[in-house]
Scaffold this active site. Sequence first.
Site, mmCIF file in Angstrom:
data_model
loop_
_atom_site.group_PDB
_atom_site.id
_atom_site.type_symbol
_atom_site.label_atom_id
_atom_site.label_comp_id
_atom_site.label_asym_id
_atom_site.label_seq_id
_atom_site.Cartn_x
_atom_site.Cartn_y
_atom_site.Cartn_z
ATOM 1 N N HIS A 17 41.900 53.018 47.875
ATOM 2 C CA HIS A 17 41.021 52.717 46.737
ATOM 3 C C HIS A 17 39.765 53.599 46.799
ATOM 4 C CE1 HIS A 17 42.727 48.382 47.044
ATOM 5 N NE2 HIS A 17 43.218 48.892 45.929
ATOM 6 N N LYS A 41 46.012 33.850 40.977
ATOM 7 C CA LYS A 41 46.376 34.448 42.269
ATOM 8 C C LYS A 41 45.716 33.666 43.392
ATOM 9 C CE LYS A 41 47.648 39.281 41.674
ATOM 10 N NZ LYS A 41 47.296 40.656 42.065
ATOM 11 N N ARG A 90 50.262 55.873 43.530
ATOM 12 C CA ARG A 90 50.648 56.203 44.909
ATOM 13 C C ARG A 90 52.036 56.836 44.974
ATOM 14 N NH1 ARG A 90 49.435 50.237 46.768
ATOM 15 N NH2 ARG A 90 50.431 50.092 44.746
ATOM 16 N N SER A 128 46.797 46.757 49.677
ATOM 17 C CA SER A 128 46.046 45.641 50.281
ATOM 18 C C SER A 128 47.018 44.670 50.950
ATOM 19 C CB SER A 128 45.241 44.907 49.205
ATOM 20 O OG SER A 128 44.314 45.783 48.615
HETATM 21 O O1 PNS Z 1 44.718 45.881 42.103
HETATM 22 P P1 PNS Z 1 45.684 45.369 41.072
HETATM 23 O O2 PNS Z 1 45.974 43.903 41.291
HETATM 24 O O3 PNS Z 1 46.932 46.204 40.961
HETATM 25 O O4 PNS Z 1 44.907 45.514 39.652
HETATM 26 C C1 PNS Z 1 45.539 45.166 38.448
HETATM 27 C C2 PNS Z 1 44.526 45.105 37.291
HETATM 28 C C3 PNS Z 1 43.322 44.250 37.635
HETATM 29 C C4 PNS Z 1 44.062 46.482 36.953
HETATM 30 C C5 PNS Z 1 45.324 44.487 36.114
HETATM 31 O O5 PNS Z 1 45.975 43.328 36.537
HETATM 32 C C6 PNS Z 1 44.460 44.132 34.916
HETATM 33 O O6 PNS Z 1 43.937 44.988 34.234
HETATM 34 N N1 PNS Z 1 44.311 42.816 34.674
HETATM 35 C C7 PNS Z 1 43.523 42.274 33.568
HETATM 36 C C8 PNS Z 1 44.418 41.637 32.487
HETATM 37 C C9 PNS Z 1 44.915 42.717 31.540
HETATM 38 O O7 PNS Z 1 44.129 43.304 30.830
HETATM 39 N N2 PNS Z 1 46.235 43.001 31.583
HETATM 40 C C10 PNS Z 1 46.822 44.099 30.819
HETATM 41 C C11 PNS Z 1 47.419 43.651 29.530
HETATM 42 S S1 PNS Z 1 48.761 42.584 29.765
#
Ligand code: PNS
Length: 158
Positions: A17, A41, A90, A128
């Site tokens: 990150h 979560k 990645r 993570s």
């Molecule tokens: O580190 P992560 O868990 O892979 O991050 C994912 C994240 C936070 C970028 C993603 O889950 C997100 O943007 N969540 C907010 C809800 C949202 O806008 N979802 C997309 C449309 S369904």
Amino acid sequence: MRTAVCPGSFDPVTNGHLDIIKRTAKMVDKVIVAVLYNPNKNPLFTVEERRTLLGEVLKEIPNVEIDCFSGLLVDYVKERKIDVIVKGLRAISDFEYEFQMALMNKKLSPEVETIFMMTNNEYSYLSSSVIKETCKFKGCIDGLVPDKVKDALIKKFE
Ligand code: PNS
């Protein structure tokens, strides 16, 4: 002024990150690192703990701000007047999920752009979850997370 957001769970932040955040900070005026508050979560670290760790490991980068958000990312982007979402890729396995999210975000908010940055080869296998599992069973995570994060993880699993 150009502002980017690096969104994520950051449970906890890894060197993968940090690589993406630091490279983004070189390209824009300001980077907002936005921690998702997701009540569905079951994270290891609270949002506050994750924000504190991010703040500590990024304190030397002046154009980085740490924040948190809940709900849709595109709503947060509009509210904070962010120009671009930056995500790390990645491996090919990340692509499908990221592609789906980028297209959904585009559908919800066509003016919002997402750009992808290839992760440094050194960290391409990092996540993570892998870090948490390794640390839980006393595996070595040196060089994969900052020392402060390693200490916080060891404390959690004590
Ligand atoms: O580190 P992560 O868990 O892979 O991050 C994912 C994240 C936070 C970028 C993603 O889950 C997100 O943007 N969540 C907010 C809800 C949202 O806008 N979802 C997309 C449309 S369904």
